[in-house]
Design a protein around this motif. Structure first.
Motif, mmCIF file in Angstrom:
data_model
loop_
_atom_site.group_PDB
_atom_site.id
_atom_site.type_symbol
_atom_site.label_atom_id
_atom_site.label_comp_id
_atom_site.label_asym_id
_atom_site.label_seq_id
_atom_site.Cartn_x
_atom_site.Cartn_y
_atom_site.Cartn_z
ATOM 1 N N ILE A 186 0.989 -1.263 0.058
ATOM 2 C CA ILE A 186 -0.085 0.073 0.074
ATOM 3 C C ILE A 186 0.986 1.342 -0.172
ATOM 4 O O ILE A 186 0.477 2.414 0.285
ATOM 5 C CB ILE A 186 -0.950 0.075 1.242
ATOM 6 N N ASP A 187 2.220 1.145 -0.288
ATOM 7 C CA ASP A 187 3.089 2.312 -0.156
ATOM 8 C C ASP A 187 3.141 3.145 0.968
ATOM 9 O O ASP A 187 3.588 4.079 0.856
ATOM 10 C CB ASP A 187 2.733 3.180 -1.535
ATOM 11 N N CYS A 188 2.962 2.379 1.950
ATOM 12 C CA CYS A 188 3.313 3.187 3.128
ATOM 13 C C CYS A 188 4.900 3.094 3.568
ATOM 14 O O CYS A 188 5.605 2.322 3.165
ATOM 15 C CB CYS A 188 2.408 2.449 4.436
ATOM 16 N N PRO A 189 5.238 3.886 4.477
ATOM 17 C CA PRO A 189 6.527 3.774 4.798
ATOM 18 C C PRO A 189 7.266 3.031 6.020
ATOM 19 O O PRO A 189 8.348 3.049 6.297
ATOM 20 C CB PRO A 189 6.929 5.512 5.333
ATOM 21 N N VAL A 190 6.490 1.954 6.383
ATOM 22 C CA VAL A 190 6.582 1.145 7.493
ATOM 23 C C VAL A 190 8.243 0.576 7.122
ATOM 24 O O VAL A 190 9.003 0.504 8.228
ATOM 25 C CB VAL A 190 5.635 0.279 7.681
ATOM 26 N N CYS A 191 8.215 -0.309 6.290
ATOM 27 C CA CYS A 191 9.467 -0.875 5.781
ATOM 28 C C CYS A 191 10.581 -0.224 6.016
ATOM 29 O O CYS A 191 11.642 -0.395 6.486
ATOM 30 C CB CYS A 191 9.187 -1.655 4.603
ATOM 31 N N ALA A 192 10.682 1.010 5.421
ATOM 32 C CA ALA A 192 11.827 1.778 5.479
ATOM 33 C C ALA A 192 12.154 2.412 6.590
ATOM 34 O O ALA A 192 13.127 2.469 7.204
ATOM 35 C CB ALA A 192 11.609 2.917 4.253
ATOM 36 N N ASN A 193 11.109 2.499 7.628
ATOM 37 C CA ASN A 193 11.154 3.164 8.861
ATOM 38 C C ASN A 193 11.768 2.235 9.769
ATOM 39 O O ASN A 193 12.636 2.437 10.796
ATOM 40 C CB ASN A 193 9.740 3.653 9.461
ATOM 41 N N VAL A 194 11.745 0.761 9.815
ATOM 42 C CA VAL A 194 11.977 -0.187 10.807
ATOM 43 C C VAL A 194 13.290 -0.723 10.272
ATOM 44 O O VAL A 194 13.862 -1.279 11.176
ATOM 45 C CB VAL A 194 11.007 -1.237 10.853
ATOM 46 N N CYS A 195 13.694 -0.524 8.915
ATOM 47 C CA CYS A 195 15.068 -1.048 8.360
ATOM 48 C C CYS A 195 16.102 -0.786 9.528
ATOM 49 O O CYS A 195 16.493 0.611 9.453
ATOM 50 C CB CYS A 195 15.047 -0.665 7.097
ATOM 51 N N PRO A 196 16.828 -1.668 9.921
ATOM 52 C CA PRO A 196 17.857 -1.102 10.735
ATOM 53 C C PRO A 196 18.968 -0.902 10.361
ATOM 54 O O PRO A 196 20.031 -0.002 10.956
ATOM 55 C CB PRO A 196 18.087 -2.280 11.558
ATOM 56 N N THR A 197 19.159 -0.789 9.039
ATOM 57 C CA THR A 197 20.567 -0.213 8.438
ATOM 58 C C THR A 197 20.496 0.433 7.272
ATOM 59 O O THR A 197 21.291 1.052 6.383
ATOM 60 C CB THR A 197 21.350 -1.550 7.872
ATOM 61 N N GLY A 198 19.182 0.998 6.821
ATOM 62 C CA GLY A 198 18.834 1.841 6.010
ATOM 63 C C GLY A 198 19.062 1.202 4.597
ATOM 64 O O GLY A 198 19.149 1.812 3.566
ATOM 65 N N ALA A 199 18.846 -0.161 4.606
ATOM 66 C CA ALA A 199 18.910 -1.056 3.262
ATOM 67 C C ALA A 199 17.686 -0.599 2.710
ATOM 68 O O ALA A 199 17.790 -0.587 1.068
ATOM 69 C CB ALA A 199 19.145 -2.552 3.622
ATOM 70 N N ILE A 200 16.642 -0.365 3.030
ATOM 71 C CA ILE A 200 15.479 0.111 2.276
ATOM 72 C C ILE A 200 15.535 1.276 2.230
ATOM 73 O O ILE A 200 15.267 2.108 3.300
ATOM 74 C CB ILE A 200 14.134 -0.638 2.865
ATOM 75 N N ASP A 201 15.030 1.968 1.053
ATOM 76 C CA ASP A 201 14.966 3.356 0.972
ATOM 77 C C ASP A 201 13.854 3.805 -0.053
ATOM 78 O O ASP A 201 13.510 3.148 -0.934
ATOM 79 C CB ASP A 201 16.377 3.931 -0.135
ATOM 80 N N ARG A 202 12.908 4.583 0.598
ATOM 81 C CA ARG A 202 11.569 5.090 -0.050
ATOM 82 C C ARG A 202 11.997 6.373 -0.746
ATOM 83 O O ARG A 202 11.911 7.248 -0.031
ATOM 84 C CB ARG A 202 10.590 5.075 0.986
ATOM 85 N N ASP A 203 12.051 6.271 -2.081
ATOM 86 C CA ASP A 203 12.436 7.319 -2.619
ATOM 87 C C ASP A 203 11.290 8.017 -3.385
ATOM 88 O O ASP A 203 10.620 7.599 -4.310
ATOM 89 C CB ASP A 203 13.533 7.023 -3.646
ATOM 90 N N LEU A 204 10.854 9.077 -2.842
ATOM 91 C CA LEU A 204 9.803 9.972 -3.557
ATOM 92 C C LEU A 204 10.297 10.346 -4.822
ATOM 93 O O LEU A 204 11.425 11.286 -4.976
ATOM 94 C CB LEU A 204 9.352 11.016 -2.436
ATOM 95 N N GLN A 205 9.291 10.397 -5.808
ATOM 96 C CA GLN A 205 9.413 10.908 -7.280
ATOM 97 C C GLN A 205 8.822 12.251 -7.369
ATOM 98 O O GLN A 205 7.772 12.580 -6.764
ATOM 99 C CB GLN A 205 9.077 10.026 -8.186
ATOM 100 N N PRO A 206 9.503 13.181 -8.391
ATOM 101 C CA PRO A 206 8.831 14.368 -8.557
ATOM 102 C C PRO A 206 7.644 14.264 -8.840
ATOM 103 O O PRO A 206 6.693 15.392 -8.865
ATOM 104 C CB PRO A 206 9.774 14.941 -9.706
ATOM 105 N N ASP A 207 7.073 13.545 -9.619
ATOM 106 C CA ASP A 207 5.812 13.265 -10.223
ATOM 107 C C ASP A 207 4.692 12.719 -9.180
ATOM 108 O O ASP A 207 3.478 12.433 -9.266
ATOM 109 C CB ASP A 207 5.691 12.315 -11.339
ATOM 110 N N GLY A 208 5.337 12.485 -7.997
ATOM 111 C CA GLY A 208 4.249 12.269 -6.925
ATOM 112 C C GLY A 208 4.247 10.836 -6.603
ATOM 113 O O GLY A 208 3.849 10.329 -5.519
#
Length: 337
Positions: free
Chosen positions: A265-287
């Motif tokens: 559902i494109d929520c940020p939970v996985c990136a928030n809990v990742c302990p090493t920053g291995a998951i990056d949620r990259d917001l795009q200019p087009d939304g």
């Protein structure tokens, strides 16, 4: 001058592992949390506390056995791997002039050669690196059942660590040659042998006999969380480095990591809990949003899987070598939740 260097080495010896709070699954508020270090410590030295102090180590009880580091799924607890790696490397004899196996022993065993406080500090990265160097390695333990430093099941734990290292090394075609056994009386005369290539460096690092027979520890500095490269624990940095000889392009490398399916559902939970920053949620200019995975930085803790609200994350255990060369696109969405 040499006495000053030796004094600093002696002062640097510290039995407590470094705790990096941002890597702790409790600090990341991952669903289910983690109490592996608390459950594993054979001396009751670890207590779990509130955010900011999730892991508290009692220096009066900690023996430096390393068993908490061995089981930590995210690298939040760690020792400096480099002294042990260097000790194994220095003992490596050239194939043209084979010598005795490299060895590491626990200090209570009474065996000679490079010693650790306990072989509970041995990790898959160390054994995989020995395999990459082609160095036969003997791990010598003492009477673990009666040892006040570690735990009775240290030999069994070492076997599991070796199994993990061998799974990592399998695609290289060069397994680690590791022997795990109890130290025998004749091992007391085992010398601190080094190759000619490693002799000068070993002399400089050791300096005098009583230091030469231990592995001086330099306490790890605090992690600068603003530098992405520092977020990856040494253990996983060296696991990746030890993938030598380079696996074939169609090889399957054992490295548990997440995949995301279409129920995301494109929520940020996985990136928030990742302990090493291995998951990056990259917001795009087009939304939209790109969900990226740096596989080399992933410790396989699966905090993302446990915490995903729609359970859209699944574990994949093996990856092709190309997956380690650039961030992987786990999901591409044209809108943000």
């Amino acid at each position: 001058m040499l006495d000053g260097v030796l004094a600093r080495l002696d002062e640097a010896t510290n039995p407590l592992p470094r705790f990096t709070a941002p890597r702790c699954l409790l600090e990341r508020q991952a669903v289910g949390g983690c109490d592996a270090c608390h459950r594993t410590c054979p001396h009751g030295a670890i207590e779990l506390g509130p955010l900011g102090q999730s892991v508290q180590i009692d220096p009066a009880k900690c023996t430096g056995c390393g068993l908490c580091v061995q089981v930590c799924p995210s690298g939040a607890l760690e020792y400096n791997l480099e002294p042990a790696l260097q000790a194994v490397k220095d003992q490596q004899a050239p194939s043209s002039r084979p010598g005795p196996d490299a060895s590491l022993t626990c200090a209570p065993s009474g065996a000679g050669g490079p010693a650790l406080p306990c072989l509970g500090r041995v990790t898959p990265a160390l054994l995989s690196a020995a395999g990459a160097w082609g160095a036969p390695l003997t791990l010598l333990h003492g009477d673990c059942a009666a040892c006040p430093v570690g735990a009775p099941d240290v030999p069994a734990r070492l076997e599991r660590v070796l199994d993990e290292a061998q799974r990592l090394r399998a695609p290289t075609g060069q397994p680690a040659r590791v022997t795990i056994r109890r130290a025998a009386p004749e091992d007391g005369a085992r010398a601190l042998t080094v190759s000619r290539r490693g002799a000068f460096g070993a002399l400089f690092r050791a300096g005098k006999q009583q230091v030469a027979h231990s592995l001086p520890e330099q306490p790890l500095p605090f992690v600068d969380w603003s530098v992405p490269e520092e977020r990856t624990p040494q253990e996983w940095v060296w696991r990746a480095r030890s993938l030598k000889p380079a696996p074939p392009e169609d090889a399957a490398i054992s490295w548990p990591a997440p995949l995301v399916d279409d129920t995301c559902i494109d929520c940020p939970v996985c990136a928030n809990v990742c302990p090493t920053g291995a998951i990056d949620r990259d917001l795009q200019p087009d939304g939209g949003v790109h969900l990226l995975l740096n596989l080399s930085a992933c410790t396989g803790c699966m905090a993302c899987l446990q915490s995903c609200p729609p359970q859209a994350i699944h574990a994949q255990t093996h990856w092709r070598p190309a997956a380690f060369r650039a961030p992987l696109l786990l999901r591409e969405s044209d809108s943000v939740m």
